[in-house]
Write a protein that holds these residues in place. Sequence first.
Motif, PDB file in Angstrom:
ATOM      1  N   THR A  53       5.563  -9.328   7.277  1.00 34.05           N
ATOM      2  CA  THR A  53       7.021  -8.916   6.597  1.00 34.05           C
ATOM      3  C   THR A  53       7.040  -9.010   4.918  1.00 34.05           C
ATOM      4  N   HIS A  54       6.567 -10.176   4.517  1.00 31.49           N
ATOM      5  CA  HIS A  54       6.715 -10.385   3.047  1.00 31.49           C
ATOM      6  C   HIS A  54       5.434  -9.534   2.370  1.00 31.49           C
ATOM      7  N   ASP A  55       4.316  -9.438   2.961  1.00 29.73           N
ATOM      8  CA  ASP A  55       3.148  -8.656   2.608  1.00 29.73           C
ATOM      9  C   ASP A  55       3.738  -7.206   2.566  1.00 29.73           C
ATOM     10  N   ASP A  56       4.226  -6.709   3.405  1.00 31.93           N
ATOM     11  CA  ASP A  56       4.918  -5.208   3.670  1.00 31.93           C
ATOM     12  C   ASP A  56       5.912  -4.802   2.462  1.00 31.93           C
ATOM     13  N   ARG A  57       6.780  -5.996   2.307  1.00 27.38           N
ATOM     14  CA  ARG A  57       7.741  -5.693   1.252  1.00 27.38           C
ATOM     15  C   ARG A  57       7.108  -5.775  -0.194  1.00 27.38           C
ATOM     16  N   ILE A  58       6.137  -6.769  -0.636  1.00 26.42           N
ATOM     17  CA  ILE A  58       5.714  -6.657  -1.849  1.00 26.42           C
ATOM     18  C   ILE A  58       4.838  -5.553  -2.074  1.00 26.42           C
ATOM     19  N   ALA A  59       4.125  -5.001  -1.249  1.00 24.43           N
ATOM     20  CA  ALA A  59       3.159  -3.980  -1.196  1.00 24.43           C
ATOM     21  C   ALA A  59       3.785  -2.456  -0.945  1.00 24.43           C
ATOM     22  N   ARG A  60       4.893  -2.588  -0.774  1.00 23.59           N
ATOM     23  CA  ARG A  60       5.639  -0.936  -0.571  1.00 23.59           C
ATOM     24  C   ARG A  60       5.612   0.031  -1.557  1.00 23.59           C
ATOM     25  N   HIS A  61       5.422  -0.652  -2.789  1.00 22.84           N
ATOM     26  CA  HIS A  61       5.186   0.485  -3.671  1.00 22.84           C
ATOM     27  C   HIS A  61       3.937   0.785  -4.042  1.00 22.84           C
ATOM     28  N   LEU A  62       2.996   0.374  -3.406  1.00 23.42           N
ATOM     29  CA  LEU A  62       1.644   0.783  -3.537  1.00 23.42           C
ATOM     30  C   LEU A  62       1.141   1.900  -2.571  1.00 23.42           C
ATOM     31  N   THR A  63       0.554   2.735  -3.171  1.00 26.03           N
ATOM     32  CA  THR A  63      -0.119   3.912  -2.483  1.00 26.03           C
ATOM     33  C   THR A  63      -1.241   3.425  -1.530  1.00 26.03           C
ATOM     34  N   PRO A  64      -1.642   4.151  -0.393  1.00 27.31           N
ATOM     35  CA  PRO A  64      -2.704   3.548   0.463  1.00 27.31           C
ATOM     36  C   PRO A  64      -3.958   3.332  -0.218  1.00 27.31           C
ATOM     37  N   ALA A  65      -4.151   4.200  -1.412  1.00 28.50           N
ATOM     38  CA  ALA A  65      -5.582   3.819  -2.222  1.00 28.50           C
ATOM     39  C   ALA A  65      -5.390   2.743  -2.890  1.00 28.50           C
ATOM     40  N   GLU A  66      -4.389   2.410  -3.582  1.00 29.81           N
ATOM     41  CA  GLU A  66      -3.980   1.089  -4.128  1.00 29.81           C
ATOM     42  C   GLU A  66      -4.019  -0.220  -3.366  1.00 29.81           C
ATOM     43  N   LYS A  67      -3.531  -0.048  -1.918  1.00 26.28           N
ATOM     44  CA  LYS A  67      -3.802  -1.004  -1.257  1.00 26.28           C
ATOM     45  C   LYS A  67      -5.249  -1.256  -0.808  1.00 26.28           C
ATOM     46  N   GLN A  68      -5.869  -0.349  -0.571  1.00 22.90           N
ATOM     47  CA  GLN A  68      -7.123  -0.540  -0.167  1.00 22.90           C
ATOM     48  C   GLN A  68      -7.956  -1.102  -1.107  1.00 22.90           C
ATOM     49  N   GLU A  69      -7.621  -0.780  -2.857  1.00 18.68           N
ATOM     50  CA  GLU A  69      -8.368  -1.328  -3.670  1.00 18.68           C
ATOM     51  C   GLU A  69      -7.717  -2.693  -3.820  1.00 18.68           C
ATOM     52  N   LEU A  70      -6.788  -3.084  -3.425  1.00 19.59           N
ATOM     53  CA  LEU A  70      -6.275  -4.528  -3.947  1.00 19.59           C
ATOM     54  C   LEU A  70      -7.168  -5.488  -2.762  1.00 19.59           C
ATOM     55  N   ARG A  71      -7.117  -4.821  -1.378  1.00 24.16           N
ATOM     56  CA  ARG A  71      -7.973  -5.491  -0.416  1.00 24.16           C
ATOM     57  C   ARG A  71      -9.191  -5.802  -1.065  1.00 24.16           C
ATOM     58  N   ARG A  72     -10.039  -4.602  -1.747  1.00 23.25           N
ATOM     59  CA  ARG A  72     -11.238  -4.866  -2.278  1.00 23.25           C
ATOM     60  C   ARG A  72     -11.359  -6.043  -3.095  1.00 23.25           C
ATOM     61  N   LEU A  73     -10.558  -6.053  -4.003  1.00 24.50           N
ATOM     62  CA  LEU A  73     -10.636  -7.006  -5.175  1.00 24.50           C
ATOM     63  C   LEU A  73     -10.444  -8.360  -4.267  1.00 24.50           C
ATOM     64  N   LEU A  74      -9.435  -8.542  -3.685  1.00 22.59           N
ATOM     65  CA  LEU A  74      -9.029  -9.780  -3.045  1.00 22.59           C
ATOM     66  C   LEU A  74     -10.467 -10.170  -2.328  1.00 22.59           C
ATOM     67  N   ARG A  75     -11.266  -9.535  -1.528  1.00 25.36           N
ATOM     68  CA  ARG A  75     -12.304  -9.980  -0.836  1.00 25.36           C
ATOM     69  C   ARG A  75     -13.451 -10.202  -2.106  1.00 25.36           C
ATOM     70  N   LYS A  76     -13.453  -9.594  -3.065  1.00 24.96           N
ATOM     71  CA  LYS A  76     -14.280  -9.824  -4.369  1.00 24.96           C
ATOM     72  C   LYS A  76     -14.177 -11.408  -4.985  1.00 24.96           C
ATOM     73  N   LEU A  77     -12.790 -11.771  -4.697  1.00 25.03           N
ATOM     74  CA  LEU A  77     -12.532 -13.098  -5.244  1.00 25.03           C
ATOM     75  C   LEU A  77     -12.599 -14.185  -4.307  1.00 25.03           C
ATOM     76  N   GLY A  78     -12.768 -13.648  -2.949  1.00 24.92           N
ATOM     77  CA  GLY A  78     -13.210 -14.575  -1.791  1.00 24.92           C
ATOM     78  C   GLY A  78     -11.867 -14.726  -1.028  1.00 24.92           C
ATOM     79  N   VAL A  79     -10.960 -13.940  -1.040  1.00 23.98           N
ATOM     80  CA  VAL A  79      -9.746 -14.066  -0.210  1.00 23.98           C
ATOM     81  C   VAL A  79      -9.885 -12.807   0.812  1.00 23.98           C
ATOM     82  N   GLU A  80      -9.783 -13.407   2.129  1.00 24.50           N
ATOM     83  CA  GLU A  80      -9.917 -12.173   3.116  1.00 24.50           C
ATOM     84  C   GLU A  80      -8.601 -11.775   3.647  1.00 24.50           C
ATOM     85  N   PRO A  81      -8.054 -10.614   3.061  1.00 24.10           N
ATOM     86  CA  PRO A  81      -6.960 -10.009   3.483  1.00 24.10           C
ATOM     87  C   PRO A  81      -6.823  -9.360   4.784  1.00 24.10           C
ATOM     88  N   LYS A  82      -5.592  -9.303   5.415  1.00 20.42           N
ATOM     89  CA  LYS A  82      -5.871  -8.730   6.820  1.00 20.42           C
ATOM     90  C   LYS A  82      -5.637  -7.316   6.544  1.00 20.42           C
TER      91      LYS A  82
END
Length: 83
Positions: A53-82
Amino acid sequence: MGIARSGVVSIIDGFEKTGFVERQAADDRRSYNLHLTKSGAKELKKYKKIVETHDDRIARHLTPAEKQELRRLLRKLGVEPKD
Protein backbone atom coordinates in the motif's frame (compact mmCIF):
# COMPACT_ATOMS: atom_id res chain seq x y z
CA MET A 1 21.58 -6.68 5.20
CA GLY A 2 24.24 -4.60 6.86
CA ILE A 3 23.33 -5.82 10.36
CA ALA A 4 26.03 -7.04 12.74
CA ARG A 5 25.77 -10.70 13.75
CA SER A 6 25.02 -9.71 17.35
CA GLY A 7 22.22 -7.46 16.11
CA VAL A 8 20.64 -10.29 14.17
CA VAL A 9 20.62 -12.48 17.29
CA SER A 10 18.78 -9.74 19.17
CA ILE A 11 16.23 -9.37 16.36
CA ILE A 12 15.64 -13.14 16.20
CA ASP A 13 15.31 -13.26 20.01
CA GLY A 14 12.55 -10.65 19.73
CA PHE A 15 10.76 -12.57 16.98
CA GLU A 16 11.00 -15.73 19.05
CA LYS A 17 9.60 -14.02 22.17
CA THR A 18 6.59 -12.76 20.20
CA GLY A 19 6.02 -16.23 18.77
CA PHE A 20 6.73 -15.27 15.15
CA VAL A 21 9.64 -17.69 14.67
CA GLU A 22 10.92 -20.87 16.26
CA ARG A 23 14.53 -22.01 16.38
CA GLN A 24 15.02 -25.60 15.24
CA ALA A 25 18.15 -27.73 15.45
CA ALA A 26 20.38 -27.62 12.37
CA ASP A 27 22.93 -30.11 11.08
CA ASP A 28 25.66 -27.77 12.34
CA ARG A 29 25.39 -27.62 16.15
CA ARG A 30 26.65 -24.02 16.09
CA SER A 31 23.55 -22.76 14.31
CA TYR A 32 19.78 -23.07 14.13
CA ASN A 33 17.19 -23.19 11.39
CA LEU A 34 14.47 -20.60 11.78
CA HIS A 35 10.86 -21.61 11.21
CA LEU A 36 8.11 -19.06 10.64
CA THR A 37 5.13 -19.86 12.86
CA LYS A 38 1.49 -19.48 11.87
CA SER A 39 1.42 -16.28 13.90
CA GLY A 40 4.57 -15.08 12.16
CA ALA A 41 3.11 -15.87 8.73
CA LYS A 42 -0.02 -13.90 9.61
CA GLU A 43 2.05 -10.90 10.70
CA LEU A 44 4.27 -11.15 7.61
CA LYS A 45 1.20 -11.12 5.36
CA LYS A 46 -0.12 -8.05 7.20
CA TYR A 47 3.16 -6.17 6.87
CA LYS A 48 3.59 -7.10 3.21
CA LYS A 49 0.17 -5.54 2.55
CA ILE A 50 1.20 -2.38 4.44
CA VAL A 51 4.41 -2.12 2.38
CA GLU A 52 2.52 -2.73 -0.86
CA THR A 53 0.00 0.00 0.00
CA HIS A 54 2.84 2.38 0.85
CA ASP A 55 4.70 1.58 -2.39
CA ASP A 56 1.54 2.14 -4.43
CA ARG A 57 0.90 5.45 -2.67
CA ILE A 58 4.38 6.88 -3.18
CA ALA A 59 4.56 5.71 -6.81
CA ARG A 60 1.07 6.79 -7.84
CA HIS A 61 2.34 9.75 -9.86
CA LEU A 62 4.80 7.68 -11.89
CA THR A 63 3.89 6.44 -15.33
CA PRO A 64 4.29 2.72 -16.07
CA ALA A 65 7.50 3.53 -17.97
CA GLU A 66 8.86 5.52 -15.01
CA LYS A 67 8.03 2.65 -12.62
CA GLN A 68 9.89 0.26 -14.91
CA GLU A 69 12.89 2.62 -15.01
CA LEU A 70 12.83 2.94 -11.22
CA ARG A 71 12.88 -0.86 -10.87
CA ARG A 72 15.80 -1.04 -13.31
CA LEU A 73 17.77 1.58 -11.36
CA LEU A 74 17.05 -0.11 -8.01
CA ARG A 75 18.32 -3.43 -9.39
CA LYS A 76 21.46 -1.65 -10.59
CA LEU A 77 21.97 -0.46 -7.01
CA GLY A 78 21.51 -4.00 -5.74
CA VAL A 79 17.97 -3.59 -4.47
CA GLU A 80 15.47 -6.16 -5.72
CA PRO A 81 12.07 -4.46 -5.97
CA LYS A 82 8.88 -6.45 -6.31
CA ASP A 83 7.51 -6.57 -9.83
